[in-house]
Design an enzyme around this catalytic site. Structure first.
Site, short mmCIF file in Angstrom:
data_model
loop_
_atom_site.label_atom_id
_atom_site.label_comp_id
_atom_site.label_asym_id
_atom_site.label_seq_id
_atom_site.Cartn_x
_atom_site.Cartn_y
_atom_site.Cartn_z
N ASP A 69 -70.55 23.16 21.66
CA ASP A 69 -69.87 21.34 22.25
C ASP A 69 -68.72 21.41 23.04
O ASP A 69 -67.52 22.67 22.63
CB ASP A 69 -69.67 20.73 20.76
CG ASP A 69 -69.55 19.33 21.15
OD1 ASP A 69 -69.99 18.68 22.00
OD2 ASP A 69 -68.23 18.07 21.14
N GLU A 128 -71.91 23.67 26.43
CA GLU A 128 -71.49 22.37 27.22
C GLU A 128 -70.42 22.67 28.05
O GLU A 128 -69.55 22.93 27.38
CB GLU A 128 -71.95 21.40 26.09
CG GLU A 128 -71.54 20.01 26.90
CD GLU A 128 -70.62 18.78 26.34
OE1 GLU A 128 -71.33 17.88 26.62
OE2 GLU A 128 -70.02 19.17 25.48
C1 NOJ Z 1 -70.72 16.61 24.05
C2 NOJ Z 1 -71.49 16.18 22.97
O1 NOJ Z 1 -72.62 16.40 24.18
C3 NOJ Z 1 -71.36 14.27 23.21
O2 NOJ Z 1 -71.97 13.26 22.52
C4 NOJ Z 1 -70.82 13.75 22.02
O3 NOJ Z 1 -69.89 12.91 21.44
C5 NOJ Z 1 -68.77 14.66 22.68
N1 NOJ Z 1 -69.46 16.02 23.37
C6 NOJ Z 1 -67.98 14.79 21.22
O4 NOJ Z 1 -68.29 15.96 20.35
#
Ligand code: NOJ
Length: 520
Positions: free
Chosen positions: A205, A268
């Site tokens: 993440d 991500e």
């Molecule tokens: C990306 C995640 O996919 C999202 O759902 C989340 O709110 C944020 N990062 C913070 O962790």
């Protein structure tokens, strides 16, 4: 098949599938999906033909951000199951040839994490430096102009200790301080703990966000506005994308490669710049996979999609494995975003996804052309959505069958988010129909497996005039008609193997409007 392809770099040419666990299958009648539900559907996933699954956050959390606010990195959220269920899931998935990736959240914790509870106790608490604290600006107020994901200040005043703490997301998600060496040691242990349990890797993440500017400088005004940031008119120059983050990925990669088979790091990587995206792969010593958000946010048209694909492939370092995805729990579902509910377009999108080289990541429901659900404000569960896009729309329960609770939960139980309508039909209806989107998706994944497994197929653009995108990928030729008019099949493309339209379509030997076909 070389060993690295089959066992080592198993994600080359593979399809991953994101399971939003809370919305997949509820086995204990509490209205929330759970790990036992995922176990129950492993046969379905193996039948569908994916190679691995990424589970949305499974660790204990107060759920202010549905698991992205972690309070224990070594546990399992009690609402989803327990460690025995996780071990069972990993083992039963493996028995079916499916790998399991977990979601790792290293950018921030929950304020309920013991580290933060300690850190907030006093300025000289043992864990104080695990987080980013700062004094007020010289004239008072927040230390700088950074904003969080809701558009408000990224700084929360902490009265008891007289400093602000940083949060790029909700104020209940304090950012970790990656300039503190102990944070590195903690995460190395966490990563090893899960690898030792048989987890095949992590989706990381906010991988672009770990380090912040050492001087916490103000972000400059944005010169371009795009969906990848620039909230409140600022370019996130100093709050994310700092070069030091690459050292973290190199360390984790070394750990991942010490396992057999090597574990996978999928970032991500929320960046709009291909050079930056390429940077996450390092010199084949950082992330093995990095999500491609320019592709996610591309328009669904031949010129733009083919440009994004071409630019991506031209910029990634040699040997880097590209990632293609079009739906997730944040951005919404492509059958809505790209296809506006038009089944022809959803099928075409699936055909493109299933044929592009590298790794494709599907989101639960993509395979049945599940669309976004207009969740009424009173039923929304996502705190972040109060000020930005309603993310709940893409998190609604999977419609397994036509019963009142769609086979998702027990009779009479209200699911945590409402069901929507899926025009293409639920899983049961589509499974029995050889012409359904689901059957088509399965055929497209089978073709992907037969043609691309264990390799990053060579892609070559053959044409993209007049809304017709034609490309060669490995031994295949793909023709995708992004227009409302029929188009001729490409000459000399070989034998027709698969077309996206249902078999009884009237277009004969031309490509129908919004139809794609694969030749060999
Ligand atoms: C990306 C995640 O996919 C999202 O759902 C989340 O709110 C944020 N990062 C913070 O962790």
């Amino acid at each position: 098949m070389d060993l690295m392809g089959e066992e080592g770099r198993w994600w080359h040419g593979a399809a991953l599938y994101q399971v939003y666990v809370r919305s997949f299958l509820d086995t204990n009648g509490d209205g929330y999906g759970d790990l036992a539900g995922v176990i129950d559907r492993l046969d379905y996933l193996a039948w569908l033909g994916v190679d691995g699954i990424w589970l949305s956050p499974t660790m204990p959390s107060p759920d202010e951000d549905w698991g992205y606010d972690v309070s224990d990195y070594l546990g399992v959220h009690p609402e989803l199951g327990d460690m025995a269920a996780m071990d069972r899931l990993i083992a039963q998935a493996r028995a079916r040839g499916l790998r399991v990736l977990l979601d790792l959240v290293p950018n921030h914790t929950s304020t309920a994490h013991p580290w933060f509870i300690d850190a907030a106790a006093s300025k000289d608490a043992v864990f104080r430096d695990y987080y980013v604290w700062a004094d007020p600006a010289p004239g008072g107020g927040a230390p700088n102009n950074w904003v969080d994901a809701t558009g408000a200040s990224a700084w929360e005043w902490h009265e008891p200790t007289g400093q602000y703490y940083l949060h790029l997301f909700l104020d209940s998600q304090p950012d970790l301080n990656w300039r503190e060496p102990a944070v590195h040691r903690e995460f190395e242990q966490i990563v090893r703990f899960w690898f030792d349990r048989g987890v095949a890797g992590f989706r990381i993440d906010v991988a672009h966000g770990l380090y912040k500017d050492a001087k916490l400088r103000d972000n400059p005004p944005a010169t371009v506005i795009n969906p990848l940031g620039h909230r409140s008119g600022l370019e996130p120059k100093y709050s994310v994308n700092q070069p030091e983050s690459h050292g973290v990925f190199r360390d984790w990669r070394a750990i991942a490669e010490a396992y057999q088979p090597p574990r996978l790091l999928l970032g991500e990587t929320w960046v709009g710049d291909y050079g930056m995206l390429a940077g996450f792969y390092g010199d084949d010593d950082e992330l093995q996979l990095a999500f491609n958000f320019p592709f996610v946010f591309s328009m669904f048209e031949a010129a733009e999609l083919s440009t994004v694909v071409g630019d991506t492939l031209a910029t990634l370092p040699a040997g880097a494995c590209p990632v293609w995805t079009a739906s997730n729990h944040d951005v919404g579902r492509f059958p809505s975003r790209w296809a506006a509910g038009d089944e022809r377009k959803a099928r075409l999108a699936l055909l493109v996804l299933a044929t592009l080289p590298g790794t494709v990541v599907l989101y639960y429901g993509d395979e049945i052309a599940m669309t976004d659900v207009d969740v009424p404000p009173a039923l929304r569960r996502d705190a972040m959505s109060r000020r930005s896009a309603p993310r709940d729309r893409a998190r609604t329960p999977m419609p397994w069958d036509a019963s009142a609770t769609h086979g998702f939960t027990a009779d009479g139980v209200r699911p945590w988010l409402p069901f929507g309508e899926t025009a293409a039909g639920d899983v049961a209806a589509q499974r029995d129909d050889p012409d359904s989107v689901l059957s088509f998706c399965r055929a497209a994944l089978a073709l992907r497996r037969a043609e691309q497994r264990g390799q990053i197929a060579r892609y070559e653009l053959r044409g993209r005039a007049d809304g017709l995108w034609v490309y060669q990928v490995g031994d295949l030729v793909v023709a995708a008609n992004f227009t409302d008019a029929p188009a001729a099949m490409p000459a000399g493309a070989g034998a027709l193997l698969l077309r996206s339209a249902p078999k009884d379509h009237p277009d004969g030997d031309v490509l129908g409007p919004w139809e794609g076909a694969v030749f060999k």
